[in-house]
Design a protein around this motif. Structure first.
Motif, mmCIF file in Angstrom:
data_model
loop_
_atom_site.group_PDB
_atom_site.id
_atom_site.type_symbol
_atom_site.label_atom_id
_atom_site.label_comp_id
_atom_site.label_asym_id
_atom_site.label_seq_id
_atom_site.Cartn_x
_atom_site.Cartn_y
_atom_site.Cartn_z
ATOM 1 N N ILE A 1 0.869 -1.171 0.000
ATOM 2 C CA ILE A 1 0.000 0.000 0.000
ATOM 3 C C ILE A 1 0.905 1.220 0.000
ATOM 4 O O ILE A 1 1.729 1.382 0.905
ATOM 5 N N TYR A 2 0.770 2.041 -1.025
ATOM 6 C CA TYR A 2 1.591 3.235 -1.122
ATOM 7 C C TYR A 2 0.915 4.367 -0.363
ATOM 8 O O TYR A 2 -0.256 4.640 -0.543
ATOM 9 N N VAL A 3 1.665 5.036 0.482
ATOM 10 C CA VAL A 3 1.144 6.128 1.287
ATOM 11 C C VAL A 3 1.843 7.401 0.849
ATOM 12 O O VAL A 3 3.072 7.479 0.862
ATOM 13 N N ARG B 1 -6.845 7.974 -6.248
ATOM 14 C CA ARG B 1 -7.326 9.280 -5.791
ATOM 15 C C ARG B 1 -8.354 9.925 -6.735
ATOM 16 O O ARG B 1 -9.378 10.423 -6.268
ATOM 17 N N PRO B 2 -8.148 9.938 -8.052
ATOM 18 C CA PRO B 2 -9.159 10.566 -8.929
ATOM 19 C C PRO B 2 -10.527 9.873 -8.859
ATOM 20 O O PRO B 2 -11.561 10.542 -8.837
ATOM 21 N N LEU C 1 -2.540 15.165 0.385
ATOM 22 C CA LEU C 1 -3.126 14.125 -0.453
ATOM 23 C C LEU C 1 -3.153 12.775 0.240
ATOM 24 O O LEU C 1 -3.770 11.836 -0.243
ATOM 25 N N ALA C 2 -2.486 12.660 1.385
ATOM 26 C CA ALA C 2 -2.418 11.380 2.081
ATOM 27 C C ALA C 2 -3.715 11.059 2.811
ATOM 28 O O ALA C 2 -3.972 9.909 3.108
ATOM 29 N N GLN C 3 -4.520 12.061 3.121
ATOM 30 C CA GLN C 3 -5.752 11.818 3.854
ATOM 31 C C GLN C 3 -6.811 11.248 2.913
ATOM 32 O O GLN C 3 -6.995 11.747 1.799
ATOM 33 N N PRO C 4 -7.519 10.206 3.358
ATOM 34 C CA PRO C 4 -8.573 9.657 2.500
ATOM 35 C C PRO C 4 -9.747 10.627 2.404
ATOM 36 O O PRO C 4 -10.035 11.382 3.334
#
Length: 166
Positions: free
Chosen positions: A77-79, A126-127, A84-87
Motif C-alpha cells: 500500500i503506497y502512502v 485518488r481521482p 493528499l495522504a488523507q482519504p
C-alpha cells in the motif's frame, strides 16, 4: 516346409549354448537397495532408498525446510505524504440515513458511490475517490432536500386537513 527336417532339431549354424537362457526371465535388479547405474553420482531415480516396494514413505513430512522461517507476503500500500495522504470522505453514514429516512432510490445510489469511494481510498486511486465522493455528496444532499420537501408537504397537508375537519 520340408518334411525331412524335424521341428525339434535346431537349424544349421545354431549355437545352442549361446541362447540357452532365452526361455527364462532376466535376473531381477533390486533398485530399492541403492542401485546406482552411474557410480559416483547420487540416486537418479528420485525415490527413497532402502524402502521395500509398497511400503509407506518414512521420511520427513513435506513442508518448509528445517531452520528456515516462514515468509508471509502482504500487498503493498503506497502512502503519500502531505494533504493528499488523507482519504476522502465517503459519506457512508449520510447515505444510509438518506436511504432509510428521506428518499430510497437516491439513497441507494448514494450508498453505491460511498462504497466506491471507500474502495478507491483503500486502493489508492485518488481521482476515482474524488469523483465518487463528490457524487455521493450530491446524491445525499438531493435526497435530503427531497425528503425535507415531502415532510413539509405532509405536515402542511395534515394541518390543513385537521384544521378543515374541526
Amino acid at each position: 516346409m520340408d518334411p525331412s527336417k524335424s521341428p525339434s532339431a535346431p537349424p544349421s549354424g545354431w549355437n545352442a549354448g549361446e541362447k540357452a537362457g532365452m526361455d527364462q526371465p532376466p535376473p531381477y535388479q533390486d533398485y530399492s537397495a541403492g542401485y546406482n547405474p552411474a557410480p559416483g553420482y547420487p540416486n537418479q531415480t528420485g525415490y527413497p532408498q532402502g524402502q521395500p516396494y509398497g511400503a509407506p514413505y518414512q521420511g520427513q513430512a513435506q513442508g518448509p525446510y528445517p531452520g528456515q522461517p516462514a515468509v508471509t507476503v502482504q500487498p503493498t500500500i503506497y502512502v503519500a505524504a502531505g494533504p493528499l495522504a488523507q482519504p476522502l470522505p465517503d459519506y457512508l453514514g449520510y447515505s444510509i440515513f438518506t436511504m432509510l429516512c428521506c428518499c430510497l432510490p437516491l439513497g441507494v445510489a448514494a450508498l453505491v458511490f460511498s462504497v466506491n469511494t471507500r474502495e478507491a481510498n483503500v486502493s489508492g486511486n485518488r481521482p476515482q475517490a474524488e469523483r465518487s465522493s463528490r457524487m455521493a455528496r450530491i446524491l445525499n444532499n438531493t435526497a435530503l432536500g427531497i425528503g425535507i420537501v415531502f415532510i413539509v408537504l405532509y405536515l402542511v397537508l395534515y394541518i390543513t386537513v385537521f384544521a378543515v375537519s374541526r
